[in-house]
Write a protein that holds these residues in place. Structure first.
Motif, PDB file in Angstrom:
ATOM      1  N   ASP A  25      45.382  35.405  22.479  1.00  0.00           N
ATOM      2  CA  ASP A  25      44.984  36.794  22.713  1.00  0.00           C
ATOM      3  C   ASP A  25      45.486  37.284  24.066  1.00  0.00           C
ATOM      4  O   ASP A  25      45.981  38.407  24.193  1.00  0.00           O
ATOM      5  CB  ASP A  25      43.463  36.946  22.649  1.00  0.00           C
ATOM      6  N   TYR A  26      45.368  36.440  25.077  1.00  0.00           N
ATOM      7  CA  TYR A  26      45.822  36.824  26.413  1.00  0.00           C
ATOM      8  C   TYR A  26      47.332  37.049  26.456  1.00  0.00           C
ATOM      9  O   TYR A  26      47.787  38.064  26.992  1.00  0.00           O
ATOM     10  CB  TYR A  26      45.409  35.779  27.458  1.00  0.00           C
ATOM     11  N   VAL A  27      48.119  36.112  25.915  1.00  0.00           N
ATOM     12  CA  VAL A  27      49.577  36.293  26.003  1.00  0.00           C
ATOM     13  C   VAL A  27      50.033  37.499  25.184  1.00  0.00           C
ATOM     14  O   VAL A  27      50.935  38.225  25.614  1.00  0.00           O
ATOM     15  CB  VAL A  27      50.392  35.022  25.627  1.00  0.00           C
ATOM     16  N   GLU A  28      49.403  37.724  24.055  1.00  0.00           N
ATOM     17  CA  GLU A  28      49.767  38.889  23.239  1.00  0.00           C
ATOM     18  C   GLU A  28      49.458  40.179  24.006  1.00  0.00           C
ATOM     19  O   GLU A  28      50.285  41.096  24.063  1.00  0.00           O
ATOM     20  CB  GLU A  28      49.027  38.856  21.910  1.00  0.00           C
ATOM     21  N   LEU A  29      48.282  40.247  24.622  1.00  0.00           N
ATOM     22  CA  LEU A  29      47.909  41.436  25.377  1.00  0.00           C
ATOM     23  C   LEU A  29      48.809  41.627  26.597  1.00  0.00           C
ATOM     24  O   LEU A  29      49.271  42.734  26.870  1.00  0.00           O
ATOM     25  CB  LEU A  29      46.444  41.369  25.813  1.00  0.00           C
ATOM     26  N   ARG A  41      47.902  43.846  34.979  1.00  0.00           N
ATOM     27  CA  ARG A  41      47.019  43.469  36.078  1.00  0.00           C
ATOM     28  C   ARG A  41      45.762  42.819  35.520  1.00  0.00           C
ATOM     29  O   ARG A  41      45.299  43.192  34.431  1.00  0.00           O
ATOM     30  CB  ARG A  41      46.646  44.695  36.904  1.00  0.00           C
ATOM     31  N   PRO A  42      45.206  41.858  36.235  1.00  0.00           N
ATOM     32  CA  PRO A  42      43.977  41.213  35.759  1.00  0.00           C
ATOM     33  C   PRO A  42      42.871  42.205  35.413  1.00  0.00           C
ATOM     34  O   PRO A  42      42.154  42.022  34.431  1.00  0.00           O
ATOM     35  CB  PRO A  42      43.570  40.306  36.924  1.00  0.00           C
ATOM     36  N   THR A  43      42.761  43.279  36.175  1.00  0.00           N
ATOM     37  CA  THR A  43      41.741  44.291  35.900  1.00  0.00           C
ATOM     38  C   THR A  43      41.966  44.927  34.530  1.00  0.00           C
ATOM     39  O   THR A  43      41.021  45.117  33.764  1.00  0.00           O
ATOM     40  CB  THR A  43      41.770  45.385  36.996  1.00  0.00           C
ATOM     41  N   ASP A  44      43.222  45.248  34.223  1.00  0.00           N
ATOM     42  CA  ASP A  44      43.548  45.856  32.925  1.00  0.00           C
ATOM     43  C   ASP A  44      43.297  44.868  31.788  1.00  0.00           C
ATOM     44  O   ASP A  44      42.786  45.239  30.728  1.00  0.00           O
ATOM     45  CB  ASP A  44      45.008  46.310  32.891  1.00  0.00           C
ATOM     46  N   ALA A  46      41.166  42.357  31.757  1.00  0.00           N
ATOM     47  CA  ALA A  46      39.715  42.205  31.591  1.00  0.00           C
ATOM     48  C   ALA A  46      39.134  43.384  30.812  1.00  0.00           C
ATOM     49  O   ALA A  46      38.345  43.191  29.874  1.00  0.00           O
ATOM     50  CB  ALA A  46      39.044  42.076  32.956  1.00  0.00           C
ATOM     51  N   ARG A  47      39.519  44.595  31.182  1.00  0.00           N
ATOM     52  CA  ARG A  47      38.986  45.778  30.493  1.00  0.00           C
ATOM     53  C   ARG A  47      39.366  45.784  29.020  1.00  0.00           C
ATOM     54  O   ARG A  47      38.549  46.058  28.149  1.00  0.00           O
ATOM     55  CB  ARG A  47      39.503  47.047  31.171  1.00  0.00           C
ATOM     56  N   ARG A  48      40.632  45.501  28.733  1.00  0.00           N
ATOM     57  CA  ARG A  48      41.106  45.566  27.342  1.00  0.00           C
ATOM     58  C   ARG A  48      40.497  44.476  26.468  1.00  0.00           C
ATOM     59  O   ARG A  48      40.335  44.673  25.265  1.00  0.00           O
ATOM     60  CB  ARG A  48      42.620  45.501  27.298  1.00  0.00           C
ATOM     61  N   GLY A  50      37.515  43.188  27.132  1.00  0.00           N
ATOM     62  CA  GLY A  50      36.063  43.325  27.201  1.00  0.00           C
ATOM     63  C   GLY A  50      35.390  42.133  27.859  1.00  0.00           C
ATOM     64  O   GLY A  50      34.314  41.720  27.438  1.00  0.00           O
ATOM     65  N   VAL A  51      36.046  41.578  28.888  1.00  0.00           N
ATOM     66  CA  VAL A  51      35.488  40.433  29.603  1.00  0.00           C
ATOM     67  C   VAL A  51      35.364  40.785  31.085  1.00  0.00           C
ATOM     68  O   VAL A  51      35.947  41.758  31.555  1.00  0.00           O
ATOM     69  CB  VAL A  51      36.361  39.159  29.438  1.00  0.00           C
ATOM     70  N   ALA A  52      34.614  39.968  31.802  1.00  0.00           N
ATOM     71  CA  ALA A  52      34.470  40.163  33.241  1.00  0.00           C
ATOM     72  C   ALA A  52      35.791  39.848  33.933  1.00  0.00           C
ATOM     73  O   ALA A  52      36.586  39.028  33.454  1.00  0.00           O
ATOM     74  CB  ALA A  52      33.368  39.257  33.779  1.00  0.00           C
ATOM     75  N   HIS A  53      36.005  40.493  35.065  1.00  0.00           N
ATOM     76  CA  HIS A  53      37.215  40.259  35.854  1.00  0.00           C
ATOM     77  C   HIS A  53      37.353  38.777  36.181  1.00  0.00           C
ATOM     78  O   HIS A  53      38.449  38.209  36.083  1.00  0.00           O
ATOM     79  CB  HIS A  53      37.174  41.109  37.126  1.00  0.00           C
ATOM     80  N   ALA A  54      36.254  38.131  36.545  1.00  0.00           N
ATOM     81  CA  ALA A  54      36.282  36.701  36.880  1.00  0.00           C
ATOM     82  C   ALA A  54      36.723  35.858  35.688  1.00  0.00           C
ATOM     83  O   ALA A  54      37.450  34.868  35.846  1.00  0.00           O
ATOM     84  CB  ALA A  54      34.918  36.239  37.375  1.00  0.00           C
ATOM     85  N   THR A  55      36.316  36.242  34.500  1.00  0.00           N
ATOM     86  CA  THR A  55      36.713  35.524  33.290  1.00  0.00           C
ATOM     87  C   THR A  55      38.217  35.659  33.074  1.00  0.00           C
ATOM     88  O   THR A  55      38.898  34.685  32.733  1.00  0.00           O
ATOM     89  CB  THR A  55      35.951  36.056  32.061  1.00  0.00           C
ATOM     90  N   ALA A  56      38.735  36.869  33.266  1.00  0.00           N
ATOM     91  CA  ALA A  56      40.170  37.086  33.110  1.00  0.00           C
ATOM     92  C   ALA A  56      40.944  36.254  34.128  1.00  0.00           C
ATOM     93  O   ALA A  56      41.945  35.618  33.784  1.00  0.00           O
ATOM     94  CB  ALA A  56      40.508  38.574  33.258  1.00  0.00           C
TER      95      ALA A  56
END
Length: 140
Positions: A25-29, A41-44, A46-48, A50-56
């Protein structure tokens, strides 16, 4: 009921698929973000997702350790060749699953949502069968 080794193998495969699904999911996004906006960006991310920034950040670290991504300070996340290859495979799997679900009458929105889970768990043999079914259907 299946024999114990058979059942254990099936459950083990499902657990492995769940672990791999996260990276997929991460590499596709990331690939989509890079293609559509030029940066991931990690912030983007995380938002897309639906997880916390720390999780991303934690998962991006895992992508880096697995050789799928690199992060550049103040520039975001980029995929390695291996990451791009994985993203392309995941995208192709997704498309086949969506196309199959649409072919059997699933509404578009449901097909897209359901494919997000199915694409990570379907075996290569089943995916090949889906592809054959879709090709035969198109030939008719």
């Amino acid at each position: 009921m299946p024999e114990e080794p058979t059942q254990a193998s099936r459950f083990g495969k499902a657990r492995s698929a769940q672990s791999g699904a996260l990276l997929e999911d991460y590499v596709e996004l990331i690939s989509d973000l890079l293609t559509n906006g030029g940066e991931a960006r990690p912030t983007d991310i995380a938002r897309r997702l639906g997880v916390a920034h720390a999780t991303a950040i934690k998962t991006i670290g895992r992508l880096k350790r697995e050789g799928l991504a690199i992060a550049k300070p103040y520039r975001g996340v980029f995929l390695t060749e291996a990451g791009e290859s994985l993203a392309a495979r995941v995208r192709a799997r997704h498309r086949i699953v969506v196309d199959l679900l649409l072919a059997v009458g699933v509404p578009t929105e449901a097909a897209e949502a359901d494919a997000e889970g199915i694409e990570h768990h379907v075996s290569d043999a089943t995916l090949a069968a889906f592809g054959r079914f879709l090709r035969q259907r198109a030939e008719k």
